[in-house]
Structures are given as C-alpha cells and as structure tokens.
Scaffold this active site. Structure first.
Site, PDB file in Angstrom:
ATOM      1  N   ASP A 105      30.236  -4.063 -50.616  1.00  0.00           N
ATOM      2  CA  ASP A 105      30.649  -3.967 -49.592  1.00  0.00           C
ATOM      3  C   ASP A 105      32.220  -2.560 -49.138  1.00  0.00           C
ATOM      4  OD1 ASP A 105      28.772  -5.140 -47.588  1.00  0.00           O
ATOM      5  OD2 ASP A 105      30.007  -7.101 -47.853  1.00  0.00           O
ATOM      6  N   ASP A 165      22.210  -4.808 -44.636  1.00  0.00           N
ATOM      7  CA  ASP A 165      23.795  -4.462 -44.132  1.00  0.00           C
ATOM      8  C   ASP A 165      24.217  -3.618 -45.328  1.00  0.00           C
ATOM      9  OD1 ASP A 165      23.339  -7.150 -44.534  1.00  0.00           O
ATOM     10  OD2 ASP A 165      25.389  -8.192 -44.219  1.00  0.00           O
TER      11      ASP A 165
END
Ligand code: GLY
Length: 392
Positions: A105, A165
């Site tokens: 991320d 994601d």
C-alpha cells in the site's frame, strides 16, 4: 433495485453551489481537527463518530495528509500546508525506518502525502520519500505471474496473490517513471494491471477481491474474498477500486483496452445501487436490507468516473459525469457531516470491514467514518468544483 441509465438520470445532481457548500463544511471540520491531527494521524475509522489519534502506521494515514493538501489548495491557508508538511516529514521517517511497510500500500500512503507535497511545493524531501516508497513497492513485483504481491513476505506461497485495491498503488510507479525517466516502474505497473484484469473481472462484470497465482507456473489459480460477503460476491469497495484504478492507469498509459474494462466494472457498480444510491458494503445486499452501507465506495467511484470522463467521447463523458453528479449529490445529502459534535470525520456511513461466513474479517468501523472515505469525498468535491492536478 436494478438501476438503469434512465432511473439514474432521474436523480438530482450536485451543482457547483451544493458542492461548494459541502466543501466549506468539510474545511470547517478539518480546521477544528488540526490541533490533534498534525503530529498524530486519525485512526483508520472513527469510533462512535470520532477518530482517535494514532502514530503513522497502517495503510490509511496518507488519506488525512491528502485531505490537508486538498484543504490547502481550496483555501490557500498556510496552516493546512504547514500541518501537511509535518506529516510529509513523518512519511520520510516511515519509509527510511521501514515502519509497517511490509505490504503493497505504498501508493495509498505516499501518493497523497509525498507526491502531493512534491507537486504542490517542490519539496525535494517529499520526492525522495516517494521514490523510496516506489522502490519498495517495485520490490514486491513477482516475475512469475507478473504482479505485485499484496501482503506478507514476498515469495511466501500462502500469500502469492494480488488484490483489486492495488490498482490505486500503481500511480506511484507511473509517477516514479515520469519523475526519474526510468520506464521500469511503469512497465511493471502495466504488467500488474494486465494480470489483475485477466483474473479478477468475472463474466458478469463483477470482480473478485483477491486472486491467487500459481507460484510454479505463474498462471492465475483461484479467487477468494477477504472483505466481501462471499467469494463469488462483489464487495462494493473492491468494485470501486476497480473503477478508479482502471481510470488512473488509463491516465498514464492510454491503453485503449482499458475503456471497455472501465465501462464493464462501472456499469456493474451503477446498476446495482440501491434506491438512495449509497451502496451497501457488498452488492449481495439491496434496498431494504439492514446491512450497513459503505459510503466510501461511492466516493471512490465518483472520482474514478470524473477522471475517466476526461478521455471518453462526448457521449461517454456525459454518461459518467452525469452518474458522478448523482452519486455526489446523494453523498452530500445522506452522508456529508455537518455537525462536529456528532463526528470529527467528513463522510458518515462507511464500513471498513464486516464479518461474514466466507470472509476472515471481524466487524470493524461499521457505519462509521473512515479516512479514505473522507479523502475521496474531498477529492470528489474538489474535482466537481473545477480542474484539479491530481496527486495520483
Ligand atoms: N485497501 C483496503 C480496504 O479497502 O479496506
């Protein structure tokens, strides 16, 4: 209920006046939050409406720094810039000291804090931190299967998978290629989205949340959910990550094959919206369900549609800006926080995670604010008020 283009266009749309008032309300709350959330960050989600103060950990802290940069751009107020700058320094330390970064991320964390800071102020320390983060993310690229491994130690067989994601982490790599001239970052990002779309998009245009890759052959193996209701269902936020993720890769790569992919993922999302247009956390649920909503999914989708509309023909652009305006109106009316004694967040009615039989989650941040919902709401308002040079 099944929404069609005709039913969707029957809803009211957010004009600049409404978006401007919502932005003013958001900025007022952010200003009041500043004393606590400058040297600390808000927790990923609120608790009974209120964020707690945390250190710079988890995948979610960059959203608040992004909110500060957006507030700075909207107001020109140096107080927001100064607070965001303190946080950029914190991100510099985080990647230098490798604090809670054993995951993919880096884009969520560093695009909205450091790339934004570099673009807005030219701060070389912000550029350096973002490039270190891009290198760290590139280190998660797996040649066998051509994808970025989401979680766990790289090469761990039990974690050899991608998740939808990750499409929002790719812009950090595209930006790294632009700023350094080294095409490697963009190449692996392009490979990742190719692999991801091959596995996660189902025939009915819904998406898997995560997909395992065979470590020996590099071939896609099987899909499972992590945060959705079922392995075969469409987790609302995952579908929204797909919408915006494809739009962002299109922005950088202009690959025409992304246009029909965008249309399929987006049209599924829009056609499964309930009567008030605020998605339930999973598209297994529809109007009348007692399950919670995930307002953040709608905010992400609005940003994705407004970005992609820039590259579509006139009719396509009109469709998706029209849909975005309707969703934004519903968000402002049903989820925009106007009362700081009720919550110190901006967008109410999000869901971080919901326990179900087929996923591995516990209930977390259910019917609460979350930092990404707040960020994408602010980005959606910013985009609807005029041209914006994005941080992604
Ligand atoms: N990227 C994790 C989530 O959307 O909850």
């Amino acid at each position: 209920m099944a929404q069609t283009w005709e039913t969707l266009m029957g809803y009211p749309t957010a004009d600049k006046g409404l978006a401007g008032r919502a932005m003013e309300e958001a900025v007022r709350i952010i200003r009041e939050d500043l004393p606590v959330f400058t040297n600390h960050f808000p927790s990923s989600n609120s608790f009974d409406g209120f964020y707690k103060a945390t250190e710079n950990v988890e995948w979610t802290t960059g959203f608040w720094t992004g909110v500060l940069w957006l507030a700075y751009e909207y107001t020109g107020d140096a107080a927001f810039q100064a607070a965001a700058q303190v946080q950029v320094d914190s991100f510099y330390d985080r990647i230098r000291d490798q604090i809670d970064v054993n995951h993919h991320d880096m884009g969520f964390l560093f695009s909205l804090s450091c790339v934004a800071g570099y673009k807005l102020t030219g701060n070389p320390k912000a550029r350096e931190a973002a490039l270190k983060a891009a290198d760290h993310l590139a280190g998660r690229y797996r040649e066998k299967g051509e994808f970025l491994q989401a979680w766990g130690n790289t090469g761990d067989a039990s974690e050899y998978r991608l998740i939808i994601d990750c499409l929002l982490n790719l812009p950090l790599l595209y930006w790294a290629s632009e700023t350094t001239g080294d095409r490697h970052y963009a190449k692996i990002a392009g490979n990742h989205i190719r692999t991801a779309m091959k596995c996660i998009l189902r025939e009915d245009d819904s998406t898997y949340h995560t997909y395992f890759i065979d470590m020996e052959t590099g071939e896609p193996s099987f899909g499972v959910t992590h945060q959705g209701n079922r392995n075969g269902s469409a987790w609302a936020r995952g579908q929204a990550w797909g919408i915006y993720g494809i739009a962002l890769s299109y922005h950088y790569l202009k690959d025409p094959s992304y246009i029909p992919l965008f249309e399929r993922v987006t049209d599924f999302f829009l056609s499964h919206l309930p009567e008030d247009l605020i998605p339930y956390w999973d598209f297994d649920f529809d109007t009348g369900s007692k399950e919670p909503r995930d307002s953040s999914a709608a905010a992400i989708a609005v940003c994705g549609m407004l970005e992609m509309a820039k590259y579509l023909d006139e009719e396509g652009a009109k469709r998706y800006t029209g849909a975005a305006g309707r969703l934004l109106y519903a968000l402002i009316k049903h989820c925009g926080n106007r009362d700081r004694t009720r919550s110190n967040g901006l967008l109410l009615h999000g869901t971080y995670a919901r326990d179900s039989r087929e996923n591995t989650c516990r209930d977390r941040g259910v019917d609460e604010c979350n930092t990404w919902g707040d960020y994408f709401y602010m980005e959606a308002l910013t985009r609807s008020l005029g041209d914006w040079n994005m941080y992604w």
